[in-house]
Design a protein around this motif. Sequence first.
Motif, PDB file in Angstrom:
ATOM      1  N   ASN A 217       0.821  -1.217   0.000  1.00 47.85           N
ATOM      2  CA  ASN A 217       0.000   0.000   0.000  1.00 47.85           C
ATOM      3  C   ASN A 217       0.855   1.268   0.000  1.00 47.85           C
ATOM      4  OD1 ASN A 217      -2.206  -1.778   0.265  1.00 47.85           O
ATOM      5  ND2 ASN A 217      -2.061  -1.699   2.492  1.00 47.85           N
ATOM      6  N   GLY A 218       1.738   1.365  -0.997  1.00 47.26           N
ATOM      7  CA  GLY A 218       2.572   2.550  -1.072  1.00 47.26           C
ATOM      8  C   GLY A 218       3.453   2.547  -2.304  1.00 47.26           C
ATOM      9  N   VAL A 219       4.259   3.606  -2.441  1.00 45.24           N
ATOM     10  CA  VAL A 219       5.170   3.760  -3.570  1.00 45.24           C
ATOM     11  C   VAL A 219       6.582   4.011  -3.063  1.00 45.24           C
ATOM     12  CG1 VAL A 219       3.472   4.545  -5.258  1.00 45.24           C
ATOM     13  CG2 VAL A 219       4.520   6.204  -3.722  1.00 45.24           C
ATOM     14  N   SER A 220       7.561   3.573  -3.860  1.00 39.55           N
ATOM     15  CA  SER A 220       8.967   3.744  -3.505  1.00 39.55           C
ATOM     16  C   SER A 220       9.743   4.275  -4.696  1.00 39.55           C
ATOM     17  CB  SER A 220       9.587   2.414  -3.055  1.00 39.55           C
ATOM     18  OG  SER A 220       9.028   1.964  -1.847  1.00 39.55           O
ATOM     19  N   SER A 221      10.833   4.984  -4.406  1.00 43.13           N
ATOM     20  CA  SER A 221      11.738   5.458  -5.455  1.00 43.13           C
ATOM     21  C   SER A 221      13.128   4.890  -5.202  1.00 43.13           C
ATOM     22  CB  SER A 221      11.780   6.987  -5.494  1.00 43.13           C
ATOM     23  OG  SER A 221      12.174   7.517  -4.246  1.00 43.13           O
ATOM     24  N   PHE A 222      13.837   4.577  -6.305  1.00 45.44           N
ATOM     25  CA  PHE A 222      15.163   3.977  -6.227  1.00 45.44           C
ATOM     26  C   PHE A 222      16.106   4.693  -7.186  1.00 45.44           C
ATOM     27  CE2 PHE A 222      12.091   0.742  -5.135  1.00 45.44           C
ATOM     28  CZ  PHE A 222      12.650   0.089  -4.046  1.00 45.44           C
ATOM     29  N   ARG A 223      17.328   4.884  -6.768  1.00 44.46           N
ATOM     30  CA  ARG A 223      18.383   5.359  -7.659  1.00 44.46           C
ATOM     31  C   ARG A 223      18.988   4.141  -8.347  1.00 44.46           C
ATOM     32  NH1 ARG A 223      23.070   8.789  -7.814  1.00 44.46           N
ATOM     33  NH2 ARG A 223      23.977   8.340  -9.860  1.00 44.46           N
ATOM     34  N   VAL A 224      19.084   4.188  -9.677  1.00 43.54           N
ATOM     35  CA  VAL A 224      19.682   3.105 -10.453  1.00 43.54           C
ATOM     36  C   VAL A 224      21.058   3.564 -10.933  1.00 43.54           C
ATOM     37  CG1 VAL A 224      19.448   1.586 -12.446  1.00 43.54           C
ATOM     38  CG2 VAL A 224      17.408   2.308 -11.193  1.00 43.54           C
ATOM     39  N   SER A 237       3.636   5.915   2.112  1.00 43.09           N
ATOM     40  CA  SER A 237       2.596   4.943   2.434  1.00 43.09           C
ATOM     41  C   SER A 237       1.214   5.561   2.344  1.00 43.09           C
ATOM     42  CB  SER A 237       2.821   4.385   3.846  1.00 43.09           C
ATOM     43  OG  SER A 237       4.081   3.761   3.950  1.00 43.09           O
ATOM     44  N   ASP A 238       0.221   4.690   2.280  1.00 43.82           N
ATOM     45  CA  ASP A 238      -1.170   5.128   2.244  1.00 43.82           C
ATOM     46  C   ASP A 238      -1.599   5.652   3.610  1.00 43.82           C
ATOM     47  OD1 ASP A 238      -3.646   5.522   1.026  1.00 43.82           O
ATOM     48  OD2 ASP A 238      -4.397   3.571   1.679  1.00 43.82           O
ATOM     49  N   ASN A 239      -2.684   6.421   3.609  1.00 44.96           N
ATOM     50  CA  ASN A 239      -3.348   6.785   4.855  1.00 44.96           C
ATOM     51  C   ASN A 239      -4.845   6.676   4.624  1.00 44.96           C
ATOM     52  OD1 ASN A 239      -4.229   9.148   3.539  1.00 44.96           O
ATOM     53  ND2 ASN A 239      -2.511  10.359   4.332  1.00 44.96           N
ATOM     54  N   ASP A 240      -5.640   7.024   5.603  1.00 42.41           N
ATOM     55  CA  ASP A 240      -7.091   6.887   5.453  1.00 42.41           C
ATOM     56  C   ASP A 240      -7.777   8.238   5.302  1.00 42.41           C
ATOM     57  OD1 ASP A 240      -6.791   7.845   8.001  1.00 42.41           O
ATOM     58  OD2 ASP A 240      -7.697   6.116   9.003  1.00 42.41           O
ATOM     59  N   THR A 241      -7.013   9.241   4.827  1.00 47.83           N
ATOM     60  CA  THR A 241      -7.601  10.574   4.643  1.00 47.83           C
ATOM     61  C   THR A 241      -7.424  11.079   3.216  1.00 47.83           C
ATOM     62  OG1 THR A 241      -5.546  11.555   5.497  1.00 47.83           O
ATOM     63  CG2 THR A 241      -7.372  11.229   7.068  1.00 47.83           C
TER      64      THR A 241
END
Length: 508
Positions: A217-224, A237-241
Motif C-alpha cells: 500500500n505505497g510507492v517507492s523510489s530507487f536510484r539506479v 505509504s497510504d493513509n485513510d484521509t
Amino acid sequence: MNLIKKIFLLSLLVLSQMSFSQVTDNAMIYRKDFKSISGKNTVSVTSYEKDGSHYVFAGGVGNIDVFSLDEDGILTPISNHELYMKKGPARGMVADNINGTDFLFVANKHGNVIETFKILNNGFLERVALVEDTDKTFLGTAITLQVVHMKKASYLFIGGLEETPGLSSFKIHNDGKLTHVQSMKDDETIHTDGIIGMYVHNIKGKTYLYTGGFQDNGVSSFRVYNDGTFKNINNISDNDTDRFLTGTYPVTGVTLEDNKYVIVGHRHHKYYKRAGFIKKTDFVYHGDGISVFKVNEKGALIPHFVLKDDETTKLQGQTRIEIVSTNNNEAILAVGTRDDASIQLLKLNKEGILTPINYLETGFSIYYGLKSHKIEDTNFLIAGSFRFDLGKIVSYKIAPKINRDGKILRHIVNLKYKETANKAQVDTAVKAFLDLKNEIPEIANIEWGINDSTEGASKGFTHTFTITFNNEQDREIYLFHKAHLELVNTVGPIIGDVFVMDYWTKHN
C-alpha cells in the motif's frame, strides 16, 4: 527577416498548442476492431514498431498471440507462441531494442520464469533465453517488467508478488540472455510487495526507478546506477484521509516543461474476495482516486494531487494507466478499470492537476491489458480482458468526440440459416435472440421479422433483428456481454452467414 521568421514559428507553436488543447478537452474513445485470441484470456498487452510495421502482443494463460496493427486500427492475426510449460499468464510484457536487436521480455507468472523472445522481421517470436527463479531472485509470481537503459548497458527490472516479493535487476546481453545483478527483498520500509507498476525518470544525468507495492500500500523510489545496482531513496505509504494507495497498482510518469510527475493508480483491497490473498486486512476504504506525485531534483516523490472518483468518472479498480499523448504543457492519460469495466480519459496539465475528459464503458473488465500505440498522427488503445469467456483483443481510436445528442443507435443483424437447420432450431434461435432484452438492460428495444421482399436481392438472408441502443456505451456492453457471447456460441452452428450494419438516427 529573422524577426518575421521567429514570429511565424512562434505563431505555429501557439496554434499547435491550442489545437492539442482543443483535442484533449474533447477526446473520446471509439472502437475500431476486435479479434479472437488463441489463448484462454488476455492478461497483458504490449505493442512495438519494427521497421515501419506495428505489432501487438497479447499474453494470457498458456500463450502469446501476435497481431499486426494498421493505420485504421485493424488487427490482423500473425502467430501464437506457447509459454514455458504452457503456464502463464504472461503477466508482464515489454518490448525493446537492445543494441540493434528487438526483444520481447515476458514474465511467466505461474511458470516462475522470465522468457526472452527475439522479434523477427515478420512479427513472429523466437524464444532465445529463459531465466528460472532461484533463492537469490524474486521471479516467483513475477508480474511486472521494466527495461532501464544506462550508459554502457541495459537492465531488466522485475517485480514479484505473493511468496517472493521484492525487486530484482538483470543485465540484458546482446543475445537476449539475462545475468542477475541485484535483488532486494521486501521489508517493512520499502514498497515492493506486489510490484504491478514501474516507471523510470532521468534527472540531471541520474536514473530513478519508481515502484508501487500492491500489498504494501505505497510507492517507492530507487536510484539506479550504471552497473544495474539500485538503492532506495524514499517511500510513501497510504493513509485513510488524503492518499489513495491501498492496493497500489499501475505506475507511470510524464515530463511537462521542467516538471516530472509520477502517476499512481490503485485497486482497493475491498474489491478482492479471495480468502487469504490480502495480507493486511485492517484496511480502510475512503474512496477511489488517482495520485499525482511530483519528483524533486533528488528523485524523491512528493505527494502533489489526487483526482477522486465521483459520479462523473469511472475510476473503480484502476489496473492500468497509459500515456496516450503529450506535448510540453499537458498529457492525455487512459485509465483501464477492472471494477468499472471502462477506459477513462484524463488530462494532466503542467501544474500536475488531473481533470476528467470522457470515458467509454468497454463491456469487459481490464486486468493489466491496456496499451497505447501511435501510428503517424493517430493514437490508439489496445485492450483485452482476463475473462475466460471473452477471448478477444480490441483496438480503439482516440479522436474528437462526435456530437450525437438527440440520436439513437440502430444495430441491424441479418441472418442466413444453414439448409440443415430445422424449424425447431430456428425458433429456438429467435427466442434466444429476443431473450437478450431480459439479460442486457442496456438494450432499449428489440424487434425482428422474416424477409418478405420479392425483389430477389436478399441473397438468402431470411431473419432480421433490429436492436436499439440509446448511446455508444450501451452497444459496447451488449457486444461483450456474457449473454450475447453465449447466444453466438449457441446458435453459431446453425448460422450459414451473418450481415451486420449499425447506424445513428434521430430519436422520434
